[in-house]
Design an enzyme around this catalytic site. Structure first.
Site, PDB file in Angstrom:
ATOM      1  N   CYS A 194      -3.225  -1.381  -9.067  1.00  0.00           N
ATOM      2  CA  CYS A 194      -3.456  -0.054  -8.503  1.00  0.00           C
ATOM      3  C   CYS A 194      -4.511   0.700  -9.309  1.00  0.00           C
ATOM      4  O   CYS A 194      -4.391   0.831 -10.524  1.00  0.00           O
ATOM      5  CB  CYS A 194      -2.154   0.739  -8.473  1.00  0.00           C
TER       6      CYS A 194
ATOM      7  N   MET B 166       0.858  -1.189   0.000  1.00  0.00           N
ATOM      8  CA  MET B 166       0.000   0.000   0.000  1.00  0.00           C
ATOM      9  C   MET B 166       0.891   1.236   0.000  1.00  0.00           C
ATOM     10  O   MET B 166       1.701   1.430   0.912  1.00  0.00           O
ATOM     11  CB  MET B 166      -0.922   0.017   1.228  1.00  0.00           C
ATOM     12  N   ALA B 167       0.745   2.064  -1.044  1.00  0.00           N
ATOM     13  CA  ALA B 167       1.552   3.277  -1.144  1.00  0.00           C
ATOM     14  C   ALA B 167       1.264   4.182   0.046  1.00  0.00           C
ATOM     15  O   ALA B 167       0.111   4.425   0.401  1.00  0.00           O
ATOM     16  CB  ALA B 167       1.254   4.003  -2.452  1.00  0.00           C
TER      17      ALA B 167
END
Length: 347
Positions: free
Chosen positions: A107, A24-25
């Site tokens: 994403c 998860m960015a």
């Protein structure tokens, strides 16, 4: 019933359990990965890194690529839309110690999809095959893939993409149970994941709305997947990994963390953030994590959580944040709330 199947394997790496931290960015940085691993995650995947090496000199990219001190296998996720560039990025990351290369085709963010990367790639199956074949050929370490069920409801091509992945030599596949246009809205669906598991022989990891041990067991039973991948369910609740693992092994829940452990984990997480990012950025990044921890703390209703978040967000120094955590777990009658600065009260 306990899950007695053999544990999943990615190349030569056999996972110790069936619970994986999703990349998860802005979340799965080194401090959070180390914490989740310590609390039971069988595999953790780093934040998405651009495939363009020209951008790796930035502070954000350097921090995302920092896996120092982490136990193996070290999994690095790369993103992009050019097969040759992704292959080179995979080679460079493997040279720097990556033991698993993960390709992002899941994403949903506009800034990623607008560059024909992430889940946007699912619209072009020929390009998907070209990328997968190039990256697999470029490195000796195993390559994995993360996808969504498709681009939109009319194009749920997850099964075809999974078959392309297996043919290209992908070693494991994570599937988020939403198409790209859903982003994170609505409920994840698991029928497509079940169909993918039936269509391929490589390990399949089910992702999407895994927020409890019972839900993890239900999803594994329904889909036949080899493991669950937990994303948002771990935000503010890193204990979810050992809770899921215990439930899958024993068929019953383990006790929730005691307040003393929760306090210690929060203090340790803050200390790691300050050390990794420095005091200025560490204090600021800690704010979103504290908000997630508060959201999972059943002692506080929504109104109280807002008050506490406001008070914490006003703090500017690491010591003030540590004092906040101490008071958060101190009996109300003993707490002095000296950290409630700038006229903001937590009471």
């Amino acid at each position: 019933m306990p899950d007695s199947r053999p544990l999943p394997q990615i190349g030569r790496h056999r996972l110790p359990n069936r619970v994986i931290l999703a990349p998860m960015a802005g979340v799965t940085d080194r401090p959070f990965r180390q914490l989740c691993r310590r609390l039971g995650a069988g595999l953790v995947v780093g934040e998405m890194v651009t495939s363009d090496p020209a951008l790796w000199h930035t502070r954000k990219s350097r921090q995302r690529m920092d896996h120092s001190g982490e136990p193996g296998p070290r999994a690095v996720q790369i993103a992009g839309g050019d097969a040759a560039m992704l292959a080179e990025a995979a080679r460079l990351n493997a040279d720097q110690g990556a033991e698993i290369i993960d390709i992002n085709m899941g994403c949903p963010a506009k800034k990623v999809c607008n560059k024909a990367a992430g889940s946007a790639l699912l619209r072009d199956e020929a390009l998907v095959a070209e990328i997968l074949e190039a990256v697999v050929a470029a490195v000796e370490v195993p390559v994995t893939l993360k996808i969504r069920t498709g681009w939109c409801a009319e194009s749920n091509n997850g099964v075809r993409v999974a078959q392309l992945a297996e043919a290209a030599g992908i070693q494991a596949l994570a599937v988020h149970g939403r198409h790209r246009q859903q982003r994170y809205l609505g409920e994840a669906e698991y029928d497509t994941i079940a169909a993918i598991k039936q269509a391929v022989r490589i390990p399949v990891f089910a992702n999407g709305d895994i927020d409890s041990p019972r839900k993890a067991a239900q999803v594994l039973d329904y889909t036949g997947a080899d493991a669950v991948m937990v994303g948002r369910g771990a935000q503010g609740n890193p204990w979810i990994f050992r809770e899921i693992d215990h439930y899958l092994r024993h068929g019953r829940s383990c006790p929730p963390p005691e307040p003393e452990e929760r306090a210690g984990v929060l203090q340790g997480h803050l200390h790691a953030l300050h050390g990794f990012y420095g005091d200025y950025m560490g204090v600021r990044i800690a704010r979103k994590h504290l908000g997630w921890y508060l959201a999972s703390d059943r002692r506080f209703d929504a109104g109280r959580q807002r008050e506490l978040r406001a008070a914490f967000n006003a703090l500017e120094q690491p010591d003030e944040q540590y004092e906040f955590i101490d008071d958060l777990f101190r009996p109300e009658s003993e707490a002095d709330y000296s950290w409630a600065t700038n006229g903001i009260s937590a009471a």
